[in-house]
Motif scaffolding. Structure first.
Motif, PDB file in Angstrom:
ATOM      1  N   THR A   1     -10.342 -97.547  12.115  1.00 45.89           N
ATOM      2  CA  THR A   1      -9.956 -96.253  12.577  1.00 45.89           C
ATOM      3  C   THR A   1     -10.262 -96.118  14.132  1.00 45.89           C
ATOM      4  O   THR A   1     -12.127 -96.632  14.951  1.00 45.89           O
ATOM      5  N   ILE A   2      -9.349 -94.968  14.965  1.00 50.75           N
ATOM      6  CA  ILE A   2     -10.035 -94.860  16.383  1.00 50.75           C
ATOM      7  C   ILE A   2     -11.574 -94.055  16.114  1.00 50.75           C
ATOM      8  O   ILE A   2     -12.518 -93.935  17.328  1.00 50.75           O
ATOM      9  N   ARG A   3     -11.905 -92.941  14.979  1.00 49.66           N
ATOM     10  CA  ARG A   3     -13.060 -92.068  15.301  1.00 49.66           C
ATOM     11  C   ARG A   3     -14.173 -93.554  15.057  1.00 49.66           C
ATOM     12  O   ARG A   3     -15.543 -93.361  15.128  1.00 49.66           O
ATOM     13  N   LYS A   4     -13.811 -94.254  13.591  1.00 48.29           N
ATOM     14  CA  LYS A   4     -15.420 -94.964  13.180  1.00 48.29           C
ATOM     15  C   LYS A   4     -15.968 -95.951  14.224  1.00 48.29           C
ATOM     16  O   LYS A   4     -17.151 -95.665  15.139  1.00 48.29           O
ATOM     17  N   ALA A   5     -14.196 -96.394  15.702  1.00 49.35           N
ATOM     18  CA  ALA A   5     -14.991 -97.102  16.959  1.00 49.35           C
ATOM     19  C   ALA A   5     -15.784 -96.379  18.462  1.00 49.35           C
ATOM     20  O   ALA A   5     -16.392 -96.697  18.446  1.00 49.35           O
ATOM     21  N   PHE A   6     -15.304 -95.148  17.469  1.00 46.23           N
ATOM     22  CA  PHE A   6     -16.133 -94.806  19.455  1.00 46.23           C
ATOM     23  C   PHE A   6     -16.567 -92.944  19.122  1.00 46.23           C
ATOM     24  O   PHE A   6     -16.837 -92.200  20.123  1.00 46.23           O
ATOM     25  N   ALA A   7     -16.294 -92.387  18.487  1.00 54.81           N
ATOM     26  CA  ALA A   7     -16.598 -90.539  17.951  1.00 54.81           C
ATOM     27  C   ALA A   7     -17.920 -90.568  18.027  1.00 54.81           C
ATOM     28  O   ALA A   7     -18.979 -91.900  17.404  1.00 54.81           O
ATOM     29  N   GLU A   8     -18.555 -89.573  18.576  1.00 52.99           N
ATOM     30  CA  GLU A   8     -19.467 -89.773  19.155  1.00 52.99           C
ATOM     31  C   GLU A   8     -21.015 -88.857  18.145  1.00 52.99           C
ATOM     32  O   GLU A   8     -21.653 -89.407  16.884  1.00 52.99           O
ATOM     33  N   ASN A   9     -19.715 -87.878  17.013  1.00 52.09           N
ATOM     34  CA  ASN A   9     -19.905 -86.706  15.799  1.00 52.09           C
ATOM     35  C   ASN A   9     -18.738 -85.656  15.165  1.00 52.09           C
ATOM     36  O   ASN A   9     -17.856 -86.351  15.713  1.00 52.09           O
TER      37      ASN A   9
END
Ligand code: ADP
Ligand code: MG
Length: 140
Positions: free
Chosen positions: A102-110
């Motif tokens: 997922t995008i958040r797994k790959a890129f989210a900071e917090n």
């Protein structure tokens, strides 16, 4: 399932790290078509209205500060069951809970700086699209 539209935002944490293209590729690979897109710097007034449903939550003021901390890319996405297709590729709100791929797994900071927004229902998608785009800006 029908072809529908949803509203998406690439958030300031992602534009700051120059991730617009990588996120767009993940959206497209998930079967979504970007039928409208523009890069804007939200005002506090816009962000406050956009996130009005969260105004009683403790993170509301911080969220407005974050969403106005840099440019964002607002988008209209089209595809089969677009709201769900987009929520699936976005991943969970908290990246600690987001699934692989997922995008958040790959890129989210917090949990706050989590790279993307996606509408949570067809009704809200229509409202959010109309908040940022006129009909002539959307080309399916
Ligand atoms: P989602 O974006 O997954 O639909 P919500 O609608 O619950 O999540 O929250 C809107 C946004 O508010 C989140 O994407 C995130 O940026 C921020 N947010 C949500 N929960 C928190 C929290 N507990 N602390 C800080 N920011 C939060
Ligand atoms: Mg939400």
């Amino acid at each position: 399932m029908a072809v529908t539209r949803t509203f998406s935002i690439i958030k300031p944490d992602a534009t700051r790290r120059n991730l617009t293209g990588k996120i767009n590729a993940m959206l497209e690979d998930a079967g979504l078509r970007i039928v409208a897109q523009k890069r804007i710097h939200m005002t506090a007034d816009q962000a406050g209205k956009f996130y009005e449903v969260h105004k009683e939550r403790p993170f509301y003021q911080d969220l407005i500060k974050f969403m106005t901390s840099g440019p964002v890319v607002v988008q209209v996405l089209e595809g089969e069951d677009a709201v769900k297709t987009n929520r699936d590729v976005m991943g969970a709100t908290n990246p600690a809970d987001a699934a692989e791929g997922t995008i958040r797994k790959a890129f989210a900071e917090n949990i706050e700086a989590n790279s993307v927004h996606g509408s949570d229902s067809d009704e809200n998608a229509a409202i959010e699209i109309a908040f940022f785009f006129s009909g002539t800006e959307i080309v399916g």
